[in-house]
Structures are given as C-alpha cells and as structure tokens.
Design a protein around this motif. Structure first.
Motif, PDB file in Angstrom:
ATOM      1  N   PHE A   1      15.237  67.398  39.814  1.00  0.00           N
ATOM      2  CA  PHE A   1      15.379  66.020  40.280  1.00  0.00           C
ATOM      3  C   PHE A   1      16.370  65.834  41.426  1.00  0.00           C
ATOM      4  O   PHE A   1      16.294  64.826  42.132  1.00  0.00           O
ATOM      5  N   ALA A   2      17.277  66.765  41.650  1.00  0.00           N
ATOM      6  CA  ALA A   2      18.186  66.642  42.797  1.00  0.00           C
ATOM      7  C   ALA A   2      17.425  66.660  44.124  1.00  0.00           C
ATOM      8  O   ALA A   2      17.709  65.840  45.007  1.00  0.00           O
ATOM      9  N   PRO A   3      16.442  67.548  44.306  1.00  0.00           N
ATOM     10  CA  PRO A   3      15.671  67.481  45.552  1.00  0.00           C
ATOM     11  C   PRO A   3      14.845  66.202  45.704  1.00  0.00           C
ATOM     12  O   PRO A   3      14.576  65.771  46.820  1.00  0.00           O
ATOM     13  N   VAL A   4      14.471  65.580  44.586  1.00  0.00           N
ATOM     14  CA  VAL A   4      13.740  64.315  44.668  1.00  0.00           C
ATOM     15  C   VAL A   4      14.629  63.241  45.279  1.00  0.00           C
ATOM     16  O   VAL A   4      14.175  62.427  46.104  1.00  0.00           O
ATOM     17  N   VAL A   5      15.909  63.241  44.914  1.00  0.00           N
ATOM     18  CA  VAL A   5      16.858  62.279  45.492  1.00  0.00           C
ATOM     19  C   VAL A   5      17.000  62.530  46.988  1.00  0.00           C
ATOM     20  O   VAL A   5      17.005  61.586  47.791  1.00  0.00           O
ATOM     21  N   ILE A   6      17.084  63.775  47.381  1.00  0.00           N
ATOM     22  CA  ILE A   6      17.202  64.110  48.804  1.00  0.00           C
ATOM     23  C   ILE A   6      15.933  63.712  49.547  1.00  0.00           C
ATOM     24  O   ILE A   6      15.997  63.182  50.662  1.00  0.00           O
ATOM     25  N   ALA A   7      14.775  63.940  48.934  1.00  0.00           N
ATOM     26  CA  ALA A   7      13.505  63.557  49.568  1.00  0.00           C
ATOM     27  C   ALA A   7      13.422  62.046  49.732  1.00  0.00           C
ATOM     28  O   ALA A   7      12.967  61.557  50.774  1.00  0.00           O
ATOM     29  N   ALA A   8      13.861  61.300  48.730  1.00  0.00           N
ATOM     30  CA  ALA A   8      13.840  59.833  48.833  1.00  0.00           C
ATOM     31  C   ALA A   8      14.787  59.365  49.930  1.00  0.00           C
ATOM     32  O   ALA A   8      14.447  58.464  50.715  1.00  0.00           O
ATOM     33  N   PHE A   9      15.958  59.952  49.998  1.00  0.00           N
ATOM     34  CA  PHE A   9      16.917  59.585  51.037  1.00  0.00           C
ATOM     35  C   PHE A   9      16.376  59.915  52.423  1.00  0.00           C
ATOM     36  O   PHE A   9      16.495  59.114  53.360  1.00  0.00           O
ATOM     37  N   ALA A  10      15.759  61.085  52.560  1.00  0.00           N
ATOM     38  CA  ALA A  10      15.180  61.464  53.855  1.00  0.00           C
ATOM     39  C   ALA A  10      14.024  60.539  54.225  1.00  0.00           C
ATOM     40  O   ALA A  10      13.849  60.203  55.400  1.00  0.00           O
ATOM     41  N   ALA A  11      13.237  60.115  53.231  1.00  0.00           N
ATOM     42  CA  ALA A  11      12.129  59.193  53.513  1.00  0.00           C
ATOM     43  C   ALA A  11      12.649  57.843  53.989  1.00  0.00           C
ATOM     44  O   ALA A  11      12.087  57.252  54.928  1.00  0.00           O
TER      45      ALA A  11
END
Length: 159
Positions: A129-139
């Motif tokens: 789930f940590a990469p999901v947070v990064i992906a959401a932030f990048a989006a």
C-alpha cells in the motif's frame, strides 16, 4: 544548479543506496539463513525474494524519473509535457510495484503462518500500500501540472 534541487537530487540518490544494499547483501543473507533452518520456509521465501528483486526495476525507474523531473525544474521547464510524462511514469512504476507485492501477498501469508509471525503479513501490506499512496500523489501532481500548463498556455496566448 539550484540548492533545493541539489538537496532533492542527493535525497533521490540516498533513496537508491539502501535498496541496492538490500539487493546485494540482505536478500541473499535471508535466503542463506532460511535454507539452513527450514526447507519448507525457503519454498515460500523464493517467490517473495523474486518479487522483491522484480520490484527493484520499477523502483529505480521511478527514481530516475524523479531525477529527470528535478532536472526539468533546474532548467526552468517544470511546466512542460516532459514533466507530466515523468510524473505519469512515476505513477505507473508505483502501481507496478504495488501489483507485484499484491501478487506476492499469499506467500507473505504462508510465511507468516509457517513462522507463526503475523507481523510478516503487515510488512507485506505496507509494501503493497505504500506505493499506492505514491501513485495517488503522483496522479494528483500530474493532474495539477496538466491544468497549470493549460492555464499557462492560455495566458501566453492572451498576452
């Protein structure tokens, strides 16, 4: 080179060092110690270690894209399509890492059951789930940058 981006470039470089060290030293050490103690555990550990090595590729690609993005900021071309593309690539790399770890979650569960250590499952969930947070932030940053580029191009046309 600007001082802020120099600091961030050093941080990006420092983010690469522990992962590289883990791939070279920690993961082989884990396999070596697990193979000496329990052969059944090694059968569950091989897929997890394989996923960790596979996740290193999108991780370093994302770090490279972050380094490129900081270079665009240095060149005063932060509001460009190349910056949007770099953010999009970071988002896709984070999603790829998350999908890889999500696919390995059954093995994290089996390792946790075998060793009677439920914290292994929590570690797998954090890695998922940590990469999901990064992906959401990048989006979000990608969308904001796209809108800022549109506004900038409209203002350039009105002047």
């Amino acid at each position: 080179m600007k001082r802020e981006t120099l600091f961030l470039k050093v941080v990006v470089f420092l983010l690469a060092i522990p992962i590289l060290a883990a791939c070279i030293f920690l993961l082989p050490w884990l396999l070596r110690n697990a193979s000496q103690s329990d052969w059944e555990l090694v059968n569950f550990l091989y897929p997890v270690i394989g996923v960790m090595y596979a996740a290193v590729v999108p991780y370093f690609l994302a770090l490279y894209q972050a380094f490129l993005l900081l270079g665009y900021i240095d060149k005063n071309t932060a509001f460009s399509q190349s910056s949007v593309k770099a953010l999009r690539n970071i988002k896709f790399c984070a999603i790829a890492i998350s999908v890889l770890y999500l696919a390995s979650m059954p093995f994290f569960y089996l390792i946790g059951e075998k060793d009677d250590a439920p914290s292994v499952i929590i570690i797998g969930m954090v890695l998922t789930f940590a990469p999901v947070v990064i992906a959401a932030f990048a989006a979000v940053l990608e969308k904001l940058l796209t809108h800022a580029i549109e506004i900038k191009s409209e203002n350039d046309l009105t002047v």
